[in-house]
Design an enzyme around this catalytic site. Sequence first.
Site, PDB file in Angstrom:
ATOM      1  N   SER A 181       0.895  -1.194   0.220  1.00 57.04           N
ATOM      2  CA  SER A 181      -0.040  -0.020  -0.032  1.00 57.04           C
ATOM      3  C   SER A 181       0.852   1.156  -0.086  1.00 57.04           C
ATOM      4  O   SER A 181       0.194   2.286  -0.481  1.00 57.04           O
ATOM      5  CB  SER A 181      -0.699  -0.023   1.200  1.00 57.04           C
ATOM      6  N   HIS A 215      -2.106  -3.432  -6.746  1.00 54.34           N
ATOM      7  CA  HIS A 215      -2.500  -3.053  -5.237  1.00 54.34           C
ATOM      8  C   HIS A 215      -4.261  -3.118  -5.515  1.00 54.34           C
ATOM      9  O   HIS A 215      -5.009  -2.866  -6.102  1.00 54.34           O
ATOM     10  CB  HIS A 215      -2.040  -1.477  -5.040  1.00 54.34           C
ATOM     11  N   ASN A 243      -4.813   6.266  -1.927  1.00 54.63           N
ATOM     12  CA  ASN A 243      -4.592   6.351  -0.376  1.00 54.63           C
ATOM     13  C   ASN A 243      -3.927   7.910  -0.210  1.00 54.63           C
ATOM     14  O   ASN A 243      -3.723   8.395   0.665  1.00 54.63           O
ATOM     15  CB  ASN A 243      -3.547   5.300   0.198  1.00 54.63           C
TER      16      ASN A 243
HETATM   17  P1  NAI Z   1      -1.561  -9.662   7.236  1.00 59.53           P
HETATM   18  O1  NAI Z   1      -0.992  -9.204   8.309  1.00 59.53           O
HETATM   19  O2  NAI Z   1      -3.167  -9.899   7.391  1.00 59.53           O
HETATM   20  O3  NAI Z   1      -1.061 -11.016   6.409  1.00 59.53           O
HETATM   21  C1  NAI Z   1       0.428 -11.012   6.143  1.00 59.53           C
HETATM   22  C2  NAI Z   1       0.691 -12.540   6.015  1.00 59.53           C
HETATM   23  O4  NAI Z   1       2.249 -12.286   5.749  1.00 59.53           O
HETATM   24  C3  NAI Z   1       0.871 -13.090   7.426  1.00 59.53           C
HETATM   25  O5  NAI Z   1       0.147 -14.192   7.178  1.00 59.53           O
HETATM   26  C4  NAI Z   1       2.218 -13.639   7.594  1.00 59.53           C
HETATM   27  O6  NAI Z   1       2.430 -14.480   8.288  1.00 59.53           O
HETATM   28  C5  NAI Z   1       2.954 -13.357   6.181  1.00 59.53           C
HETATM   29  N1  NAI Z   1       4.317 -13.197   6.167  1.00 59.53           N
HETATM   30  C6  NAI Z   1       4.877 -12.257   6.883  1.00 59.53           C
HETATM   31  N2  NAI Z   1       6.366 -12.251   6.541  1.00 59.53           N
HETATM   32  C7  NAI Z   1       6.492 -13.211   5.392  1.00 59.53           C
HETATM   33  C8  NAI Z   1       7.388 -13.993   4.770  1.00 59.53           C
HETATM   34  N3  NAI Z   1       8.875 -13.374   5.106  1.00 59.53           N
HETATM   35  N4  NAI Z   1       7.404 -15.029   3.911  1.00 59.53           N
HETATM   36  C9  NAI Z   1       5.872 -15.510   3.992  1.00 59.53           C
HETATM   37  N5  NAI Z   1       5.021 -14.830   4.475  1.00 59.53           N
HETATM   38  C10 NAI Z   1       4.980 -13.799   5.343  1.00 59.53           C
HETATM   39  O7  NAI Z   1      -1.600  -8.313   6.305  1.00 59.53           O
HETATM   40  P2  NAI Z   1      -2.412  -7.949   5.092  1.00 59.53           P
HETATM   41  O8  NAI Z   1      -3.226  -6.859   5.622  1.00 59.53           O
HETATM   42  O9  NAI Z   1      -3.119  -9.041   4.343  1.00 59.53           O
HETATM   43  O10 NAI Z   1      -1.474  -7.158   4.140  1.00 59.53           O
HETATM   44  C11 NAI Z   1      -0.488  -7.770   3.221  1.00 59.53           C
HETATM   45  C12 NAI Z   1       0.143  -6.558   2.432  1.00 59.53           C
HETATM   46  O11 NAI Z   1      -1.022  -6.234   1.556  1.00 59.53           O
HETATM   47  C13 NAI Z   1       0.872  -5.392   2.917  1.00 59.53           C
HETATM   48  O12 NAI Z   1       1.908  -5.043   2.071  1.00 59.53           O
HETATM   49  C14 NAI Z   1      -0.320  -4.514   3.007  1.00 59.53           C
HETATM   50  O13 NAI Z   1       0.139  -3.076   3.038  1.00 59.53           O
HETATM   51  C15 NAI Z   1      -1.049  -4.749   1.849  1.00 59.53           C
HETATM   52  N6  NAI Z   1      -2.323  -4.193   1.636  1.00 59.53           N
HETATM   53  C16 NAI Z   1      -3.235  -4.310   2.852  1.00 59.53           C
HETATM   54  C17 NAI Z   1      -4.696  -3.843   2.690  1.00 59.53           C
HETATM   55  C18 NAI Z   1      -5.657  -3.955   3.797  1.00 59.53           C
HETATM   56  O14 NAI Z   1      -6.581  -3.412   4.012  1.00 59.53           O
HETATM   57  N7  NAI Z   1      -5.308  -4.940   4.664  1.00 59.53           N
HETATM   58  C19 NAI Z   1      -5.068  -3.346   1.364  1.00 59.53           C
HETATM   59  C20 NAI Z   1      -4.310  -3.255   0.318  1.00 59.53           C
HETATM   60  C21 NAI Z   1      -3.125  -3.637   0.484  1.00 59.53           C
END
Ligand code: NAI
Length: 381
Positions: free
Chosen positions: A117, A138, A188
């Site tokens: 993001s 994104h 954003n």
């Molecule tokens: P989340 O915390 O729900 O999921 C992230 C996952 O990545 C976790 O399951 C974790 O175990 C895994 N992870 C962490 N380090 C890792 C690694 N080195 N190798 C493999 N897996 C790993 O996070 P979320 O919300 O899904 O966000 C993920 C990405 O998407 C971020 O970059 C965030 O900025 C972006 N994003 C999030 C939005 C939201 O509303 N939550 C909207 C759009 C983009």
Amino acid sequence: MNKVGIIGSGTMGIGIAQVAAMNQCEVFLYDQNAEQTEKSLQGLQKVLSRLVEKNKIDFEESENIYNRIKFCTELKDFKDCDLVIEAIIENKEIKTKVFQQLEEIVSQDCIISSNTSSISITSLSSELKNPSRFIGIHFFNPAPLMPLVEIIPGLLTKENLAADIFSLMKTWGKVPVIAKDVPGFIVNRIARPFYGEALRIAEENIATFEQIDDAMRTLGNFKMGPFELMDLIGIDVNFSVTKTVYADYFYDPKYKPSLLQQRMSEAKLLGRKSGKGFYDYSEESKEPRIKNQDIKDEKLYEEIFLRIISMLINEAVEGKRLGIASDEAIELAMQKGVNYPKGLIAWGKEIGYQKISDTLQNLYETYQEERYRQSPLLKKM
Ligand code: NAI
């Protein structure tokens, strides 16, 4: 692009996996935390059953979608992927490490992308051996429901890749837009004043959260007011996006974060997820809404609405001036990514650009702050 690898099975990863699998892709899903993947897959099963109950898909299709997703225990399983979408923790160093590992596994033709993001796509790509195959894709939360996908080529991304991903996202039934690699991309960045100006009005004790939300719902037709929406997004998450955009624009006062939001984060009053934020979500008060009609003050409501909408329109016009995306993309992005009832450029025309300009000028004179400076394009609109 039939074989799609997704790294990270959290909120976004599992949602994107569902979208890809619903569009006939073979999906490879990897997370360093296998328990998370199991939990997410169980969640997906529930989502698919609900779609069957609602007759959106039949049972056989739900099974097919689920079976198209392969639970991977190591990144090596991604070796035949045509496209990889990374959706892990928002940390540049950790993402970079994963991309460098991935580059050694996938073929030269595989496209590598990030769902980040807030991290610059150019900065992520520059750590790769072959940065030209890297691009930002994104999605918005929840990925299966929100139509918008921002496609962000970095400075080193090869020509035509954005157009190829644009076509792919169309076949996935999404509304893709191409954005420049600027902090916050389109949504954003342009949406910042929706929260920032609302917080400012509340901090100045001009109106209550309820009044501000009610004004934006009733006069602006927004589905949710700024405080309800911050409670839904998570006050900490919203605060962190604001801080990143502010820092990445070299501390442009337009994006200055709010002290009130910082205190709320410190107090762990984070919104729905913690049970309390700007509103209380405990059992007794599940649906906090303004009930007392007496608090409605037409003049105050008009002032709140005009102040916030003028800031938003100014931001959209400045985005247009700087060419962060096409006019059409700027309009679509706010409607399809964050459910705004209208495109902001069209909205400005409807209200009258002179009125928007006068509102900002008045704020500028009152506060003597750079925050309220007008886009040079606003006066020409
Ligand atoms: P989340 O915390 O729900 O999921 C992230 C996952 O990545 C976790 O399951 C974790 O175990 C895994 N992870 C962490 N380090 C890792 C690694 N080195 N190798 C493999 N897996 C790993 O996070 P979320 O919300 O899904 O966000 C993920 C990405 O998407 C971020 O970059 C965030 O900025 C972006 N994003 C999030 C939005 C939201 O509303 N939550 C909207 C759009 C983009």
